[in-house]
Design a protein around this motif. Structure first.
Motif, PDB file in Angstrom:
ATOM      1  N   SER A   1      17.834 -16.807  40.886  1.00 46.96           N
ATOM      2  CA  SER A   1      17.258 -18.117  40.609  1.00 46.96           C
ATOM      3  C   SER A   1      16.604 -18.636  41.888  1.00 46.96           C
ATOM      4  O   SER A   1      17.002 -18.263  42.998  1.00 46.96           O
ATOM      5  N   VAL A   2      15.598 -19.495  41.754  1.00 50.19           N
ATOM      6  CA  VAL A   2      14.953 -20.055  42.944  1.00 50.19           C
ATOM      7  C   VAL A   2      15.109 -21.580  42.996  1.00 50.19           C
ATOM      8  O   VAL A   2      14.335 -22.263  43.654  1.00 50.19           O
ATOM      9  N   ASN A   3      16.118 -22.102  42.294  1.00 52.72           N
ATOM     10  CA  ASN A   3      16.338 -23.547  42.357  1.00 52.72           C
ATOM     11  C   ASN A   3      16.953 -23.942  43.699  1.00 52.72           C
ATOM     12  O   ASN A   3      17.275 -23.093  44.537  1.00 52.72           O
ATOM     13  N   ALA A   4      17.106 -25.237  43.915  1.00 50.52           N
ATOM     14  CA  ALA A   4      17.551 -25.738  45.218  1.00 50.52           C
ATOM     15  C   ALA A   4      18.916 -25.192  45.609  1.00 50.52           C
ATOM     16  O   ALA A   4      19.155 -24.862  46.773  1.00 50.52           O
ATOM     17  N   ALA A   5      19.815 -25.073  44.657  1.00 52.39           N
ATOM     18  CA  ALA A   5      21.160 -24.572  44.962  1.00 52.39           C
ATOM     19  C   ALA A   5      21.108 -23.157  45.513  1.00 52.39           C
ATOM     20  O   ALA A   5      21.821 -22.808  46.464  1.00 52.39           O
TER      21      ALA A   5
ATOM     22  N   GLY B   1      18.791 -24.451  57.688  1.00 53.97           N
ATOM     23  CA  GLY B   1      19.641 -23.369  58.178  1.00 53.97           C
ATOM     24  C   GLY B   1      19.208 -21.979  57.746  1.00 53.97           C
ATOM     25  O   GLY B   1      19.843 -20.996  58.122  1.00 53.97           O
ATOM     26  N   HIS B   2      18.132 -21.889  56.948  1.00 51.39           N
ATOM     27  CA  HIS B   2      17.663 -20.587  56.458  1.00 51.39           C
ATOM     28  C   HIS B   2      16.170 -20.422  56.717  1.00 51.39           C
ATOM     29  O   HIS B   2      15.365 -21.259  56.299  1.00 51.39           O
TER      30      HIS B   2
ATOM     31  N   ALA C   1      27.267 -25.594  44.049  1.00 51.06           N
ATOM     32  CA  ALA C   1      25.994 -24.948  44.377  1.00 51.06           C
ATOM     33  C   ALA C   1      26.227 -23.570  44.976  1.00 51.06           C
ATOM     34  O   ALA C   1      25.558 -22.597  44.614  1.00 51.06           O
ATOM     35  N   LYS C   2      27.184 -23.476  45.907  1.00 45.66           N
ATOM     36  CA  LYS C   2      27.460 -22.184  46.527  1.00 45.66           C
ATOM     37  C   LYS C   2      28.063 -21.213  45.510  1.00 45.66           C
ATOM     38  O   LYS C   2      27.728 -20.019  45.496  1.00 45.66           O
ATOM     39  N   LEU C   3      28.936 -21.718  44.627  1.00 43.51           N
ATOM     40  CA  LEU C   3      29.518 -20.873  43.592  1.00 43.51           C
ATOM     41  C   LEU C   3      28.435 -20.340  42.665  1.00 43.51           C
ATOM     42  O   LEU C   3      28.433 -19.152  42.306  1.00 43.51           O
TER      43      LEU C   3
ATOM     44  N   HIS D   1      21.677 -21.225  49.655  1.00 45.37           N
ATOM     45  CA  HIS D   1      22.845 -20.361  49.864  1.00 45.37           C
ATOM     46  C   HIS D   1      22.556 -18.857  49.801  1.00 45.37           C
ATOM     47  O   HIS D   1      23.452 -18.060  50.119  1.00 45.37           O
ATOM     48  N   VAL D   2      21.355 -18.447  49.400  1.00 44.09           N
ATOM     49  CA  VAL D   2      21.014 -17.025  49.377  1.00 44.09           C
ATOM     50  C   VAL D   2      19.988 -16.752  50.470  1.00 44.09           C
ATOM     51  O   VAL D   2      18.837 -17.168  50.350  1.00 44.09           O
TER      52      VAL D   2
END
Length: 277
Positions: free
Chosen positions: A164-168, A107-108, A4-6, A172-173
């Protein structure tokens, strides 16, 4: 490093707008063999239920975009009580606007002022209010409807990236929804101010509204349009649509009592009751 982070990291150097415009051109192609092949492949991949579509024949659509923004049968989405979901999708986050911040993911947090195009005056209307975010996946119905009745007062186009606005990606962004291209729609309602933000995303070729037609793609600076002639839209009435999937962020100046059964990552449908104002 997690996948996901990648996935989130590799998006930073990509030419977001160029990729989106190329996909947009393909989605508007009218060659019957090509658009039909794309539509059939999409239906298979995402298991799209065509039985609830107003036009169930995939070959009847002039373009892939026409198919993607298809209308549903008249009674497919009955309206619930109180505040309703503006779209089919996943209720990714909801709750109180705390110190001018909205929750993006664990966390965001991100700034209401930045989301609204660095408009501090507009952001102050929502201090002490509530918000909800609905993510539309590729398989969802892609028309956006009014969560409550209101009168449009201003529309603001805010340029930005197209992550992208998916969960991943939301995990992370940082400041994702305040970084992406978006259309901010301000309304007056019987419960006070309401804002509905249509957030663009990678390969979202365009955002449309029922009052002004296609708005994006644009570029450059923030663009504001005031509406001296009232544009009144009732609860459940269509307000816009995405040409490929994205996210809706809505906020209310008054606190919302959300339905007890709701939780982050809950699947919702347009018209489903989310709570009361």
């Amino acid at each position: 490093m997690s996948l996901a982070k990648l996935f989130a990291l590799i998006q930073y150097p990509l030419p977001h707008h160029l990729l989106s415009r190329l996909v947009g051109a393909l989605a508007d192609c009218r060659l019957p063999w090509l658009k039909n092949a794309c539509i059939r492949a999409f239906i298979r991949q995402f298991r799209v239920d065509m039985d609830e579509a107003a036009e169930p024949d995939p070959t009847a659509y002039a373009t892939f975009n026409d198919f993607f923004t298809r209308a549903l049968e008249e009674d497919a989405r009955p309206l619930g009580e109180g505040l309703v979901s503006p779209a089919d999708g996943t209720l990714s986050q909801f709750g109180a606007v705390e110190a001018g911040q909205l929750l993006q993911a664990k966390g965001h947090r991100f700034s209401m002022m930045e989301l609204l195009g660095d408009d501090g005056e507009a952001a102050r209307r929502y201090l002490g209010g509530s918000f909800a975010t609905v993510y539309l996946s590729p398989s969802d119905y892609h028309r956006v409807h009014m969560p409550a009745s209101g009168t449009l007062t201003e529309m603001v186009y805010v340029p930005g990236r197209l992550f992208s606005v998916n969960a991943a990606t939301t995990e992370h962004v940082p400041n994702l929804f305040a970084r992406n291209e978006r259309l901010v729609c301000h309304f007056d309602t019987e419960h006070g101010p309401m804002v509905v933000v249509l957030v663009g995303a990678m390969i979202v070729a365009a955002i449309e509204t029922v009052w002004a037609g296609q708005i994006t793609p644009l570029s450059g600076e923030v663009q504001r349009v005031r509406f001296d002639t009232p544009v009144r839209l009732e609860k459940g009435q269509e307000m816009g649509r995405f040409k490929l999937g994205s996210t809706v962020v809505m906020a209310f100046s008054e606190p919302v009592t959300f339905t007890d059964a709701l939780a982050p990552a809950t699947k919702v449908q347009m018209g489903q009751s989310l709570g009361s104002l």
